[in-house]
Design an enzyme around this catalytic site. Structure first.
Site, mmCIF file in Angstrom:
data_model
loop_
_atom_site.group_PDB
_atom_site.id
_atom_site.type_symbol
_atom_site.label_atom_id
_atom_site.label_comp_id
_atom_site.label_asym_id
_atom_site.label_seq_id
_atom_site.Cartn_x
_atom_site.Cartn_y
_atom_site.Cartn_z
ATOM 1 N N CYS A 136 25.932 -34.484 -8.807
ATOM 2 C CA CYS A 136 27.186 -35.229 -8.658
ATOM 3 C C CYS A 136 27.703 -35.573 -10.042
ATOM 4 C CB CYS A 136 26.950 -36.499 -7.846
ATOM 5 S SG CYS A 136 28.435 -37.469 -7.621
ATOM 6 N N LEU A 137 28.663 -34.808 -10.509
ATOM 7 C CA LEU A 137 29.189 -35.007 -11.857
ATOM 8 C C LEU A 137 30.690 -34.699 -11.827
ATOM 9 C CD1 LEU A 137 28.217 -35.638 -14.766
ATOM 10 C CD2 LEU A 137 27.934 -33.190 -15.111
#
Ligand SMILES: [Zn+2]
Ligand SMILES: [Zn+2]
Ligand SMILES: [Zn+2]
Ligand SMILES: [Zn+2]
Ligand SMILES: [Zn+2]
Ligand SMILES: [Zn+2]
Lengths: 633, 150
Positions: free
Chosen positions: B87-88
């Site tokens: 999750c970036l």
């Protein structure tokens, strides 16, 4: 025959009512007025009519000449519904007054925009803001984008803190360099996106100065258009963490390079399309017609209301965009749909969708429009709504349906309106588990009562839509035979009213579900009952084979049912019982007086009713046409 | 698919000649858009001492679309789920064509040093990180020892 008979097309009055001789006078009047053009030469055949009735007929013809040779639709019928291609938009649809009224065609308080009108509207508001704020058109557009095209709000905010508004819109400080060719030292530059070495003239940058080659910009913007649709016009700089907006003129600047030999305007064209979408989708009170592939935008001037798109025929609510839902409000409908969603999980759902024959017990699924059910196994006839014997429902018992009232008992009938078991003393017995369960059960029963009727009309409406299509098909067939089209026009009129009634009835049950018991509700249920009874009669008449259909009867029932429909809608609009307003009370008294008059008329129009006589045989289709009709069904 | 773009060739070269400390990225021979990546866990984090394997793929739209990156080595981290998905923001809506493979990998390395339990992809790890960080760190270090060493 006078010109005024054509007037109803635009004014929306009822064709058979304008026939002074009464509908019994079949030889003259609407039949001859509506003589259809012949198949071989639709345009030529329409000309005499155009000459005789210049304004209306000419307008209809003008629309038709645009497309390919249409089905030979007569001037009074809905040419769009007959499949004539009418991409130019507004089809002339014949309309009963009540249906027009339902969608507020009279006293229109909304506007319809085609794609060109949307573009013109955008250009106008951009120009306006640019001149008032003395900024460039692209800056005005960017600021409008950032505040949902609300000109008033933009002007106010800009006056207070212009720099903040500019920054929020992704604009550089006033006076910075514009977007376009990038500043480059030397004849060549390295593009930071594709890493290629390109001539300096190919480098482009936004007001922030972040440059890239035009080809990369073009690719970037095409990608934004593909993946973000309307939101693509809010695209910002390619540089990481740079919020500088891409102005309209910049799209033109890089568009040529992006095209790579194909249509040089392609990028700009789809950018403009996205801009239109953004404008319609983000502006308050503007929304697209929900019809698939329809490009009309609607703007409500006042609050939300039901409209019908003249271009594609979709009926929807301007407030929420859902299908037309008069007489309930958008928020009430939302509560109802939420409720339905919750309840759909319960096991009781099945009883809503199927029913056992009250006589032999076989499960029957309703698949027709009429509430009059006949068991396929034992031939027992019963009412879908209350499962009571159908014989108890007709004229013989001296009354109309009493199936619209929730009495809280298994046996239906004219109970005390709205009396609900288990409601009294709810607080006192709250500790009693049994009572609590009974209460829950009673509430579920109450909900299911209304839901059943709501969904019944919804499904019947779907069926009626099919009926209308078949009626239109029949009209086309008859016209193709060169026969008097009016022979079957009454079918379309009838099914259209039926469709409108089904939809309204469907939502009257939502309204009744939320209405508190009292005089208002019982008046409402009275109007609902009248409309429902008449609608069921009309539905049954329209389900008969064409050969057995009594035109006069259908015409009369169509009119009577339409009257009940407008009474109910007017009653709700003006307030059924309004203690505070004398006018409201007077109008509801007037409407219930009118409804009893209509009820009398309905009784007269009933099968076997006093005034009902058999239609004149001379206007019936020929045998050949009848065979065609049978084949078409 | 067209041949490798100038950009991908140049980025690959630079990753080889001027590598980022603690990070390797080498294209697979059969597909030059598909990279074998390793990232060393930073000191003073539960990932210290571990060498984490990832794969990185450059889609046809790259650099207009972000690369696809996934951990292959099993991880305990609030922003990395069991499938190794990360999750970036810059791998999603915050992607910019001006970013590169090396900037992406640097961001992932930074994420290992600074987990963000408020934007979780592994809810269980995120909850523990917030309620009992010491225990979360202990589990993460345990994973590192078991799966990312040797
Ligand atoms: Zn920039
Ligand atoms: Zn470039
Ligand atoms: Zn439409
Ligand atoms: Zn609505
Ligand atoms: Zn039966
Ligand atoms: Zn009944």
């Amino acid at each position: 025959m006078s010109d005024s008979e054509f007037e109803y097309d635009s004014a929306g009055s009822y064709v058979y009512e304008s026939d002074d001789g009464g509908s019994g006078d079949d030889g003259e009047g609407p039949a001859s007025a509506a003589s259809p053009p012949q198949r071989d030469a639709p345009v030529a055949a329409a000309l005499p009519a155009a000459a005789a009735h210049a304004p209306a007929a000419a307008a209809a013809q003008g629309r038709r000449l645009g497309g390919p040779a249409p089905a030979p639709a007569p001037p009074l019928s809905g040419s769009a519904s007959l499949g004539a291609s009418d991409s130019a938009g507004s089809a002339s649809r014949s309309r009963l007054a009540v249906v027009s009224q339902l969608y507020g065609e009279q006293g229109k308080d909304y506007r319809v925009f085609g794609p060109d009108a949307v573009r013109a509207e955008i250009a106008a508001v951009v120009r306006d803001v640019a001149s008032v704020l003395e900024v460039a058109a692209d800056d005005a557009e960017a600021m409008l984008l950032s505040c949902s095209w609300d000109k008033q709000r933009l002007l106010e905010r800009f006056t207070e803190r212009p720099e903040q508004v500019r920054a929020g819109a992704g604009l550089a400080k006033a006076g910075s360099r514009g977007a376009g060719a990038a500043e480059v030292d030397g004849p060549e530059a390295d593009c930071p996106v594709c890493f290629a070495s390109v001539p300096a003239s190919e480098m482009a940058s936004l007001a922030c100065g972040h440059g890239a080659c035009r080809e990369c910009w073009g690719e970037y913007l095409s990608g934004q258009l593909r993946s973000r649709a309307a939101e693509a016009v809010e695209a910002v700089c390619m540089e990481s963490d740079c919020s500088c907006i891409v102005p309209h003129a910049f799209v033109r600047h890089v568009g040529l390079a992006a095209a790579r030999g194909s249509d040089p305007m392609a990028l700009l064209t789809s950018w403009d399309r996205s801009l239109c979408r953004h404008f319609v989708e983000h502006s308050r009170r503007l929304r697209w017609c929900p019809g698939s592939g329809c490009d009309k935008a609607f703007q409500a001037v006042s609050a939300g209301r039901d409209v019908e798109c003249e271009s594609c025929g979709s009926a929807f609510c301007l407030g929420c965009g859902r299908g037309a839902h008069r007489p309930v409000s958008c928020s009430m409908l939302s509560s109802w749909l939420e409720k339905c969603e919750d309840e759909s999980e319960t096991a009781n759902w099945i009883i809503v969708n199927t029913k056992r024959c009250p006589k032999c017990g076989v499960r029957i699924e309703k698949n027709q429009g009429c509430m009059h059910m006949k068991c396929g196994v034992c031939k027992h006839e019963f009412c879908w709504v209350c499962t009571g014997d159908w014989a108890m429902h007709g004229q013989k018992t001296g009354g109309y349906y009493a199936c619209n009232r929730y009495t809280g008992q298994k046996t239906q009938g004219r109970g005390v309106p709205g009396s609900r078991p288990g409601k009294k003393g709810a607080g006192a017995s709250a500790l009693d588990k049994d009572a609590e369960e009974n209460l829950a059960k009673a509430e579920l029963d109450r909900y299911l009562f209304y839901y059943q009727r709501y969904s019944g009309h919804m499904r019947a409406g779907t069926f009626a839509a099919g009926q209308r299509e078949r009626a239109q098909q029949r009209m086309a067939e008859v016209a193709a035979e060169g026969l008097a089209w009016v022979e079957v026009d009454f079918l379309e009129q009838g099914t259209e009213v039926l469709l409108a009634c089904r939809r309204v009835l469907q939502f009257t049950y939502v309204m009744a579900y939320f209405m508190a018991d009292g005089r208002e509700k019982s008046l409402f249920e009275h109007l609902q009952e009248l409309l429902e009874g008449s609608t069921e009669e009309l539905s049954e008449l329209l389900e008969r084979p064409l050969e057995e259909m009594d035109r006069r009867q259908v015409v009369n029932f169509t009119r009577v049912t339409a009257k009940f429909l407008s009474q109910l809608l007017e009653g709700v609009d003006e307030g059924l019982v309004d203690g505070a307003s004398g006018a409201g009370a007077a109008s509801s008294a007037a409407s219930s007086a009118a409804s009893s008059a209509a009820a009398e008329e309905a009784a007269a129009a009933k099968p076997g009713g006093a005034k009902s006589t058999s239609p004149s045989g001379k206007r019936k289709p020929t045998d050949r046409a009848r065979q065609r009709l049978r084949a078409a069904r | 698919m067209a041949g490798l773009s100038v950009r991908i060739v140049k980025e690959t070269e630079k990753l080889h000649t001027d590598p980022v400390p603690g990070i390797t990225a080498t294209p697979f021979e059969d597909n030059l858009r598909h990279f074998n990546v390793t990232i060393e866990g930073a000191e003073e984090t539960p990932y210290a001492g571990g060498i984490f394997r990832l794969e990185l793929f450059l889609p046809a739209e790259y650099p207009m679309a972000p690369p696809k990156v996934r951990f292959i080595t099993k991880m305990y981290h609030p922003n990395i789920n069991r499938l190794g998905l990360i999750c970036l923001d810059i791998l999603k809506d915050k992607w910019s064509p001006a970013l590169q493979i090396r900037t992406v990998l640097l961001s992932i390395q930074a994420l290992l040093a600074a987990p963000n339990p408020d934007d979780p992809l592994n809810n269980e790890a995120a909850e523990l990180w917030k309620s009992d960080e010491a225990e979360a760190v202990r589990i993460a270090a345990d994973y590192t020892r078991r799966f990312a060493t040797g």
